[in-house]
Design an enzyme around this catalytic site. Structure first.
Site, PDB file in Angstrom:
ATOM      1  CG  HIS A  32      40.059  41.055  52.818  1.00  0.00           C
ATOM      2  ND1 HIS A  32      40.414  40.577  51.595  1.00  0.00           N
ATOM      3  CD2 HIS A  32      40.770  40.357  53.725  1.00  0.00           C
ATOM      4  CE1 HIS A  32      41.294  39.602  51.749  1.00  0.00           C
ATOM      5  NE2 HIS A  32      41.528  39.450  53.034  1.00  0.00           N
TER       6      HIS A  32
HETATM    7  C1  UD1 Z   1      44.941  35.060  53.230  1.00  0.00           C
HETATM    8  C2  UD1 Z   1      46.246  34.901  52.453  1.00  0.00           C
HETATM    9  C3  UD1 Z   1      46.456  33.492  52.018  1.00  0.00           C
HETATM   10  C4  UD1 Z   1      46.361  32.548  53.188  1.00  0.00           C
HETATM   11  C5  UD1 Z   1      45.076  32.780  53.945  1.00  0.00           C
HETATM   12  C6  UD1 Z   1      44.941  31.891  55.169  1.00  0.00           C
HETATM   13  C7  UD1 Z   1      47.155  36.834  51.256  1.00  0.00           C
HETATM   14  C8  UD1 Z   1      47.240  37.577  50.003  1.00  0.00           C
HETATM   15  N1  UD1 Z   1      46.329  35.785  51.314  1.00  0.00           N
HETATM   16  O1  UD1 Z   1      43.830  34.770  52.446  1.00  0.00           O
HETATM   17  O2  UD1 Z   1      47.690  33.361  51.335  1.00  0.00           O
HETATM   18  O3  UD1 Z   1      46.383  31.224  52.746  1.00  0.00           O
HETATM   19  O4  UD1 Z   1      44.969  34.124  54.320  1.00  0.00           O
HETATM   20  O5  UD1 Z   1      46.082  31.739  55.894  1.00  0.00           O
HETATM   21  O6  UD1 Z   1      47.779  37.186  52.201  1.00  0.00           O
HETATM   22  N2  UD1 Z   1      35.120  34.395  50.175  1.00  0.00           N
HETATM   23  C9  UD1 Z   1      33.909  34.050  50.755  1.00  0.00           C
HETATM   24  N3  UD1 Z   1      32.966  35.033  50.931  1.00  0.00           N
HETATM   25  C10 UD1 Z   1      33.165  36.317  50.535  1.00  0.00           C
HETATM   26  C11 UD1 Z   1      34.407  36.658  49.943  1.00  0.00           C
HETATM   27  C12 UD1 Z   1      35.381  35.670  49.786  1.00  0.00           C
HETATM   28  O7  UD1 Z   1      33.678  32.893  51.115  1.00  0.00           O
HETATM   29  O8  UD1 Z   1      32.253  37.137  50.697  1.00  0.00           O
HETATM   30  C13 UD1 Z   1      36.128  33.321  50.025  1.00  0.00           C
HETATM   31  C14 UD1 Z   1      36.858  33.306  48.718  1.00  0.00           C
HETATM   32  O9  UD1 Z   1      36.169  32.558  47.754  1.00  0.00           O
HETATM   33  C15 UD1 Z   1      38.190  32.673  49.111  1.00  0.00           C
HETATM   34  C16 UD1 Z   1      38.387  33.127  50.534  1.00  0.00           C
HETATM   35  O10 UD1 Z   1      37.120  33.554  51.008  1.00  0.00           O
HETATM   36  O11 UD1 Z   1      38.120  31.268  49.116  1.00  0.00           O
HETATM   37  C17 UD1 Z   1      39.370  34.263  50.577  1.00  0.00           C
HETATM   38  O12 UD1 Z   1      39.443  34.746  51.841  1.00  0.00           O
HETATM   39  P1  UD1 Z   1      40.097  36.163  52.138  1.00  0.00           P
HETATM   40  O13 UD1 Z   1      39.485  36.616  53.407  1.00  0.00           O
HETATM   41  O14 UD1 Z   1      39.986  36.985  50.915  1.00  0.00           O
HETATM   42  O15 UD1 Z   1      41.604  35.858  52.476  1.00  0.00           O
HETATM   43  P2  UD1 Z   1      42.887  35.665  51.527  1.00  0.00           P
HETATM   44  O16 UD1 Z   1      43.449  36.964  51.152  1.00  0.00           O
HETATM   45  O17 UD1 Z   1      42.562  34.748  50.420  1.00  0.00           O
END
Ligand code: UD1
Length: 360
Positions: free
Chosen positions: A202
Site C-alpha cells: 500500500h
Molecule cells: C504506518 C507506519 C508506521 C506507523 C503507522 C501509524 C511505515 C513504514 N509505517 O503503518 O511506522 O506507526 O503508519 O502511524 O511508515 N492490516 C489489517 N488489514 C489488512 C492489512 C493490514 O488490519 O488488510 C493491519 C496489519 O496487521 C497491521 C496494520 O494493519 O497491524 C498495518 O497497517 P498499514 O496500513 O500497513 O500501515 P503501516 O505501514 O504499518
C-alpha cells in the site's frame, strides 16, 4: 492529569491497542479520531475486533487533498484542545493525523508526546518521512522503539533528555490481541497451515508509480505459481490497480482490506510474509514468520540486522530469489531459529514515564 490522544488511521488504532486501555485506566483520558481513515474495513472494524472503546471526538475533515485535510485537522483539534486544556497530547507514528496533532498542540504550548519516535527511512518520496521529522522536532517526550531510532534522533540534535527508550508496542499489542484469533478466514479461503504466503502492498511510492506496481504484481504472480498467495488489497492499491488496468492472475487470492484479526489469523498460519507495510514487518517478527520487505529501505532495520526480515526490493528477480530461499525448508527453519530481543512491556513503560513526568 489530563491527556488527549490523537489517532486517525488503521495502524494507529492497532498499534495503540495495548496503550489506550492503560491511558483510560491511569489518566483523565480523551480520545480524538481525525477521520483520516473512515471506511468500515480501515477503521470501525478495528474498534470492534479489538474491543476498544469508541473515541470521544470524531473530526469531520475534507478528503479532497492531504494539505486541506491536515489544515482542517489542525483547526478542529485546536478547538478541542483549547476547550479541554490537557497536560499532554499523545500522537503515534507518522501519519498526517500524527503531524496535525503535534502542530495543533505545539501552537497551544501543550506538551507533545510521540510514540514510535525516531523511525526514518531516508526515502524522501515518502510523505510519512516528513510527518515523522516534524513530529519528532515538536515533541517533549520521544518514545523510541529501538536503538536505530535513538541514533537517528541524536543525529538530528534532539535533546537526549527528551528521548526515552521503551521498545515497540508490537509485542504488547500482539500478545493482547492474539486471544481474538480464530481460523475461520484460513478455512474459508481453503488454505493449509504453512502452505501459503500473506502479501500486502500500500505504500504510495509503490502503488502510485505504474512501473513499480506492475513489477511488484508481476513478482507476486511469479511466486504464486509455486505457492498460493493471499493478498488483502488496501483501498489505495485497489484504486491504482483499477486505474492502471492491471489484471491479477487467479493464483493470487485477493480479498478486500481485512480486519486485523483476519490478518493476524492468516499471518499465524502462513509460511512467510511479503509486505511494504511497517506494522506487518514487525508483526511477522513478533510471530516468528520471516518477512520479505517489498521496498528498498525499511525503518525496522533492527529486524533485518537480526536476520529475520529481508529487503527484497521492488525488483521482480530479487523478490523471486528471496521467495525461493524461503520455500526451502532448511533455510526457513534456520531463520525461525534465530533469536532476537523482543521488548515486551513498552506500553507499561510509556505510562510509568508519563506518571513520573507529571509528578516532577
Ligand atoms: C504506518 C507506519 C508506521 C506507523 C503507522 C501509524 C511505515 C513504514 N509505517 O503503518 O511506522 O506507526 O503508519 O502511524 O511508515 N492490516 C489489517 N488489514 C489488512 C492489512 C493490514 O488490519 O488488510 C493491519 C496489519 O496487521 C497491521 C496494520 O494493519 O497491524 C498495518 O497497517 P498499514 O496500513 O500497513 O500501515 P503501516 O505501514 O504499518
Amino acid at each position: 492529569m489530563k491527556v488527549v490522544t490523537i489517532i486517525g488511521t488503521r495502524p494507529e488504532i492497532i498499534k495503540m491497542s495495548s496503550v489506550l486501555p492503560l491511558l483510560d485506566k491511569n489518566f483523565n483520558h480523551i480520545l480524538i479520531h481525525t477521520d483520516q481513515h473512515y471506511d468500515y474495513e480501515m477503521d470501525k472494524i478495528m474498534f470492534e475486533q479489538l474491543a476498544l472503546r469508541m473515541p470521544d471526538h470524531r473530526l469531520n475533515t475534507s478528503k479532497a487533498s492531504p494539505a486541506l485535510q491536515i489544515g482542517e485537522m489542525i483547526c478542529q483539534i485546536s478547538e478541542i484542545l483549547e476547550e479541554q486544556k490537557p497536560d499532554f497530547v499523545i500522537v503515534q507514528g507518522d501519519t498526517n493525523s500524527t503531524m496535525a496533532g503535534a502542530i495543533a498542540a505545539n501552537k497551544l504550548k501543550i506538551k507533545v508526546i510521540h510514540i514510535e519516535a525516531g523511525c526514518r527511512s531516508f526515502d524522501y518520496r515518502m510523505p510519512e518521512e516528513f510527518n515523522r521529522i516534524v513530529t519528532d522536532h515538536l515533541s517533549e517526550i520521544l518514545f523510541a522503539p529501538d536503538n536505530v531510532a535513538i541514533r537517528n534522533l541524536k543525529k538530528e540534535n534532539i535533546n537526549e533528555e527528551k528521548i526515552k527508550f521503551v521498545g515497540s508496542t508490537v509485542f504488547d499489542y500482539s500478545n493482547r490481541n492474539k486471544k481474538f484469533v480464530d481460523k475461520t478466514i484460513v478455512e474459508e479461503l481453503g488454505l493449509k497451515e504453512n502452505k501459503f504466503i500473506v502479501a500486502t502492498l500500500h505504500r504510495q511510492e509503490n502503488t502510485d508509480n505504474p512501473a513499480v506496481l506492475k513489477e511488484l504484481i508481476s513478482a507476486l504472480e511469479a511466486v504464486a505459481e509455486k505457492i498460493p498467495i493471499v493478498f488483502p488489497v488496501h483501498p489505495r492499491t485497489q484504486k491504482a490497480i483499477g486505474e492502471q488496468k492491471i489484471k491479477l492472475s487467479s493464483n493470487i487470492i485477493t480479498t478486500k482490506a481485512l480486519g486485523y484479526i483476519e490478518v493476524l489469523s492468516l499471518l499465524l498460519a502462513s509460511r512467510f510474509v511479503m509486505t511494504d507495510s511497517g506494522g506487518v514487518q514487525e508483526e511477522a517478527a513478533a510471530f516468528n514468520k520471516p518477512c520479505l520487505i517489498l521496498r528498498d529501505v525499511t525503518e525496522w532495520s533492527r529486524l533485518v540486522d537480526a536476520g529475520k526480515n529481508f529487503i527484497a526490493t521492488t525488483k521482480k528477480e530479487n523478490i523471486i530469489m528471496y521467495a525461493e530461499r524461503l520455500l526451502n525448508d532448511a533455510e526457513l527453519d534456520r531463520i525461525k531459529k534465530i533469536n532476537y530481543e523482543s521488548d515486551i512491556g513498552a506500553s507499561e513503560k510509556i505510562i510509568n514515564i508519563l506518571k513520573n513526568y507529571s509528578n516532577d
